[in-house]
Scaffold this active site. Sequence first.
Site, mmCIF file in Angstrom:
data_model
loop_
_atom_site.group_PDB
_atom_site.id
_atom_site.type_symbol
_atom_site.label_atom_id
_atom_site.label_comp_id
_atom_site.label_asym_id
_atom_site.label_seq_id
_atom_site.Cartn_x
_atom_site.Cartn_y
_atom_site.Cartn_z
ATOM 1 N N GLU A 1 -17.084 -9.587 -10.868
ATOM 2 C CA GLU A 1 -18.299 -8.816 -10.567
ATOM 3 C C GLU A 1 -19.380 -9.755 -10.033
ATOM 4 O OE1 GLU A 1 -18.896 -5.673 -10.681
ATOM 5 O OE2 GLU A 1 -17.426 -4.747 -12.022
ATOM 6 N N ASP B 1 -20.802 -5.929 -4.568
ATOM 7 C CA ASP B 1 -20.165 -5.243 -5.706
ATOM 8 C C ASP B 1 -18.999 -4.402 -5.223
ATOM 9 O OD1 ASP B 1 -19.600 -4.123 -8.130
ATOM 10 O OD2 ASP B 1 -21.377 -2.863 -8.211
ATOM 11 N N GLU C 1 -14.056 2.008 -11.009
ATOM 12 C CA GLU C 1 -14.905 1.330 -12.001
ATOM 13 C C GLU C 1 -16.326 1.890 -11.994
ATOM 14 O OE1 GLU C 1 -17.759 -1.584 -13.606
ATOM 15 O OE2 GLU C 1 -17.645 -0.798 -11.559
ATOM 16 N N HIS D 1 -25.356 -1.729 -5.339
ATOM 17 C CA HIS D 1 -25.716 -0.308 -5.198
ATOM 18 C C HIS D 1 -26.965 -0.108 -4.336
ATOM 19 C CE1 HIS D 1 -23.517 0.507 -9.294
ATOM 20 N NE2 HIS D 1 -22.840 -0.290 -8.485
ATOM 21 N N HIS E 1 -12.547 -4.542 -9.129
ATOM 22 C CA HIS E 1 -12.364 -3.120 -8.821
ATOM 23 C C HIS E 1 -12.419 -2.894 -7.312
ATOM 24 C CE1 HIS E 1 -16.741 -2.313 -8.233
ATOM 25 N NE2 HIS E 1 -16.950 -3.062 -9.300
ATOM 26 N N ASP F 1 -13.072 0.084 -5.876
ATOM 27 C CA ASP F 1 -13.953 1.176 -5.437
ATOM 28 C C ASP F 1 -15.385 0.701 -5.219
ATOM 29 O OD1 ASP F 1 -14.174 0.837 -8.295
ATOM 30 O OD2 ASP F 1 -15.210 2.760 -8.419
HETATM 31 ZN ZN LIG Z 1 -18.915 -3.752 -9.795
#
Ligand SMILES: [Zn+2]
Length: 357
Positions: free
Chosen positions: A158, A99, A129, A332, A73, A75
């Site tokens: 991932e 990530d 995502e 994150h 992904h 984003d």
């Molecule tokens: Zn991810």
Amino acid sequence: MENPLTPEVLADPVALTRALVDIESVSLDEKAIADCVEEVLRRVPHLSTFRHGNTVMARTDLGRSSRVVLAGHLDTVPHNDNFPSTMRGDLMYGCGTSDMKSGVAFALHLAVTLPDPRYDVTYFFYEAEEIESRYNGLTLVAEAHPEWLRADFAVLLEPTYGIVEAGCQGTMRAIVTVPGERAHVARSWRGVNAIHGAGEVLRRLGEYQARRVTIDGCDYREGLNAVRIDGGVAGNVVPDRCEIEINYRYAPDRDPAAAEAHLREVFAGYDLAITDAAAGAAPGLDAPVAQEFLAAVGAAPIGKLGWTDVARFAAMGIPALNFGPGDPNLAHHRDEHVELTKIRDGAATLHRWLTPA
Ligand SMILES: [Zn+2]
């Protein structure tokens, strides 16, 4: 904007990771990065390139007997004082380093530099995502162009810290509503305080014993958590309503219906509304292409704890797993980073797997 994904950058997965991280792409703002990726792929003679929204797909059509998907992904979650990237020794810091732009860099690097892979390869660079699944680029592609997803095996890039994480846990969100009765605080005995009533729900959560489940040798560890609490009317009113949002991560031996039944059991006596649910995925490691992938990596797989788009492929009957250089524990986080050696090693592993014997 001049495209920062130059041929020299594309040739080096580390430089490519950094260039991708430095293109801002918080969810729903992926146009700039998708434009850069699309422009690069359209110039590659051995690929056919397509775009749907801000999702870019490129594939080889060599007539191989198997087709594999490599997907990442584009984003990221919102920045947290961690944009653009910075370097500290062997570590690259910044939003999306782990990530999962280092994983995206694998796919883009291979797409451009591997004209003759041993399987046909479909590369996906997709949008959104990190937010609700209705925005997810793969959801949108599955609706508009389901044939783009056809494959025998899929690798989601991932963060897994360079090991294979198989399957994934399911995820479910629900709102537990605690009822009450409004009253003026000066005559509070006339009401029922819903916020006080939430104490029982929180007690059940605090005492909850989450399961650990082993499937195909992979260990899955569940979690049941309150993630938000909302209640109150005004400073002088006994509140008549309190809502507790619950997130349940469940092992892939449960489907969404079983997960919901479990939540209804845990919160028996309360109104419970499911707001979002996604099935998990069994490991699916017995497929021949999956076995060849495991042999290339050369280390035992473990169970994936977070929900990933692996489940989407599993639902279509396509075995899928996660493999990426980032540390999933850092995703994150403000100090999100990736080790440069993990990027180099992982790219070499994928190259070895896809290079004809
Ligand atoms: Zn991810």
